[in-house]
Write an enzyme that holds these catalytic residues in place. Sequence first.
Site, PDB file in Angstrom:
ATOM      1  N   CYS A  63       1.043  -1.280  -0.323  1.00 41.13           N
ATOM      2  CA  CYS A  63       0.005  -0.025   0.101  1.00 41.13           C
ATOM      3  C   CYS A  63       1.374   0.950  -0.059  1.00 41.13           C
ATOM      4  O   CYS A  63       1.762   1.758   1.033  1.00 41.13           O
ATOM      5  CB  CYS A  63      -1.031  -0.260   0.756  1.00 41.13           C
ATOM      6  SG  CYS A  63      -1.467   1.596   1.408  1.00 41.13           S
ATOM      7  N   TYR A 196      -5.757   6.135  -8.704  1.00 41.34           N
ATOM      8  CA  TYR A 196      -7.198   5.113  -8.687  1.00 41.34           C
ATOM      9  C   TYR A 196      -8.186   5.367  -9.293  1.00 41.34           C
ATOM     10  O   TYR A 196      -8.896   4.847  -9.302  1.00 41.34           O
ATOM     11  CB  TYR A 196      -6.807   4.729  -6.790  1.00 41.34           C
ATOM     12  CG  TYR A 196      -5.882   4.481  -6.162  1.00 41.34           C
ATOM     13  CD1 TYR A 196      -6.188   3.282  -5.662  1.00 41.34           C
ATOM     14  CD2 TYR A 196      -4.613   4.579  -5.846  1.00 41.34           C
ATOM     15  CE1 TYR A 196      -5.566   2.442  -5.231  1.00 41.34           C
ATOM     16  CE2 TYR A 196      -3.998   4.285  -5.777  1.00 41.34           C
ATOM     17  CZ  TYR A 196      -4.099   2.635  -4.486  1.00 41.34           C
ATOM     18  OH  TYR A 196      -3.476   2.629  -3.797  1.00 41.34           O
TER      19      TYR A 196
END
Length: 328
Positions: A63, A196
């Site tokens: 992440c 994203y």
Amino acid sequence: MGLLVDGKWHDQWYDTGKTGGRFERDAARFRNWVTVDGSPGLTGEGGFKAESGRYHLYVSLACPWAHRTMIFRKLKGLEAHVSVSVVHPDMLEDGWEFRPGEEGGRDDLYDFRFLRQIYTKAAPEYTGRVTVPVLWDKHRQTIVSNESADIIRMFNCEFDSLDGVRSDLDYYPEALRADIDAVNERVYHTVNNGVYKAGFATVQAQYENAYSDLFDTMDWLEARLSRQRYLMGDRVTEADWRLFTTLVRFDAVYYGHFKCNRQPVSDFPALSGYLRELYQMPGVAGTVNIDQVKRHYYVSQRTINPVQIVPVGPRLDFSAPHGRSGLS
């Protein structure tokens, strides 16, 4: 990818139908601050004093948001003071989980199987996404924060009085804060979260908008870093590390998996050299695990990659000469 609703787990992907095909990231729900004396910080409640051994960090090596906190923990010399647990890179029907003996380690505090159990221990009726990083208070048995931007600022200065902490390193100096905040704002919306927005878009126009905004900023960053060594000039700041965690994943994941394919970072002369220089700073390479990065995105995000095949490439060499030393 799932979420908790009133403390109950639901395996549920982002609902872009409500936003016209646009991905919108949920805001962090825990926003308390560790401070030198335990007084309240910018948000949340007080009672979280900076003490050695009191806090535990839950992260994923895949992440980018959690990666920020691991970099600051390393650079500031907090490893002896803030312990850490790493989840497995796969995030499937049960969300982030621990798999002792595999690539994901054990929950060293409670031996929980799933990260969501940490959330419900802090708030049994919690509603929201279960994300990393999580900064946990061992004394009060609760979550301090799950907002990476806040955690790195706590790590930057609130623990400076502890033994071995690099109090001489300040990545958010007062004189540069307005400029850092301005760069962070653009980079967050169009690059950090922009990839994203492109990758999770479910309508062509939303994807193309995110794609356009992303590469407008990449061109802006390339021009800026062609003139100066770091985003704020001649010193590394928080802004550089916030950008770094996206750049280091870009060619391996975002370029193909998220369809951000106008050009890879390796085709930007200034950005690619800058990326290599940051990677080569002492301790940083040890926080980067490209194998886990690729496994997480290509295996976990089955709406994008239903066959879950992880690409072998690309060939990356972050240790090559960066050529940045001549810039002021």
